[in-house]
Design an enzyme around this catalytic site. Structure first.
Site, short mmCIF file in Angstrom:
data_model
loop_
_atom_site.label_atom_id
_atom_site.label_comp_id
_atom_site.label_asym_id
_atom_site.label_seq_id
_atom_site.Cartn_x
_atom_site.Cartn_y
_atom_site.Cartn_z
N ALA A 191 9.35 -37.67 -7.16
CA ALA A 191 8.25 -37.91 -8.10
C ALA A 191 8.13 -36.66 -8.97
CB ALA A 191 6.96 -38.17 -7.33
N VAL B 99 9.61 -33.27 -4.74
CA VAL B 99 8.95 -32.97 -6.01
C VAL B 99 10.03 -32.67 -7.04
CG1 VAL B 99 7.36 -31.44 -7.22
CG2 VAL B 99 6.94 -32.02 -4.81
N LYS B 100 9.95 -33.40 -8.16
CA LYS B 100 10.98 -33.24 -9.19
C LYS B 100 10.44 -32.33 -10.27
CE LYS B 100 14.21 -36.58 -11.22
NZ LYS B 100 14.29 -37.99 -11.68
N VAL B 101 11.21 -31.30 -10.59
CA VAL B 101 10.79 -30.34 -11.63
C VAL B 101 11.92 -30.18 -12.64
CG1 VAL B 101 9.31 -29.08 -9.99
CG2 VAL B 101 11.63 -28.25 -10.41
#
Ligand code: G3P
Length: 217
Positions: free
Chosen positions: A56, A82-84
């Site tokens: 996400a 967690v997508k960054v």
């Protein structure tokens, strides 16, 4: 090689998941838009039946805000990655969140050096976008190969998650070159089962079967 499905379409994920084809899911802001759903709600629903990592993506650009968004997304379920984005602030966020024990997927990677620095920042996954490199007449697969070599040279544990996969050939090429994971739209995953000679062969078998006049059931 693991299969992640690149969509926020719950029904499509369920269909593939029931076949054991889903090792994880990736989403991004464009896919959330396409789903028409609230990010927190749809991500929670996906995590209720997908066991593997569900990416996400944060949308802030500055590290402290990205970290806050990442913590909120990670609170949805233990299997959130967690997508960054691969920016300097994204790398700071990666370092903080991975040190806190969260999985981090560093996305929008278009060079081997970007992949190297993401591994140094503790990324769980690096997402090189091969289709978008092909779109501008570069070779996306070369990038996957370069990252594979670099990560193997130094025993980095970051997994290569080949993204922007547009075709069955992309999937095969990624498998041959040693990507750890591919993430592809449901239609591309389904297309792996297709072959024109399978269709032709089946048609002939059924014609011949009809001539036997027999039934199995
Ligand atoms: O995983 C990234 C992917 O969603 C991007 O794919 O086809 O928009 O380049 P594409």
């Amino acid at each position: 090689m693991k299969f992640f499905v690149d969509t926020a379409d719950v029904d499509a994920i369920r269909e593939l998941n029931d076949l054991g084809m889903v090792d994880g899911v990736t989403t991004n802001p464009s896919l959330i838009l396409k789903s028409g759903r609230d990010i927190l709600e749809v991500t929670k629903e996906i995590c209720s039946f997908v066991k593997g990592p569900v990416s996400a993506e944060v949308v802030a650009l500055e590290a402290s805000e990205m970290i806050a968004e990442g913590r909120k997304l990670a609170a949805i379920a233990p299997n959130i990655a967690v997508k960054v984005p691969l920016t300097w602030d994204g790398l700071k966020t990666c370092k903080v969140l991975s040190s806190e024990g969260f999985m981090v997927n560093v996305t929008l990677c278009f060079s081997a050096n970007q992949a190297l620095i993401a591994a140094k920042a503790g990324a769980t996954f690096i997402s090189p976008f091969i289709g978008r490199l092909d779109d501008i007449n570069l070779d996306g697969l070369d990038l996957i190969g370069d990252i594979r070599t670099i990560y193997d040279n130094y025993d980095f544990k970051t997994q290569i998650l080949a993204a922007s996969i547009r075709s069955a050939n992309h999937v095969k090429d990624c498998a041959l070159i040693g990507a750890d994971v591919i993430t592809a739209p449901p239609a591309v995953i389904k297309s792996l089962a297709s072959h024109v000679l399978t269709d032709k062969g089946l048609e002939q078998f059924l014609k011949d079967w009809a001539k036997t006049g027999q039934k199995i059931l």
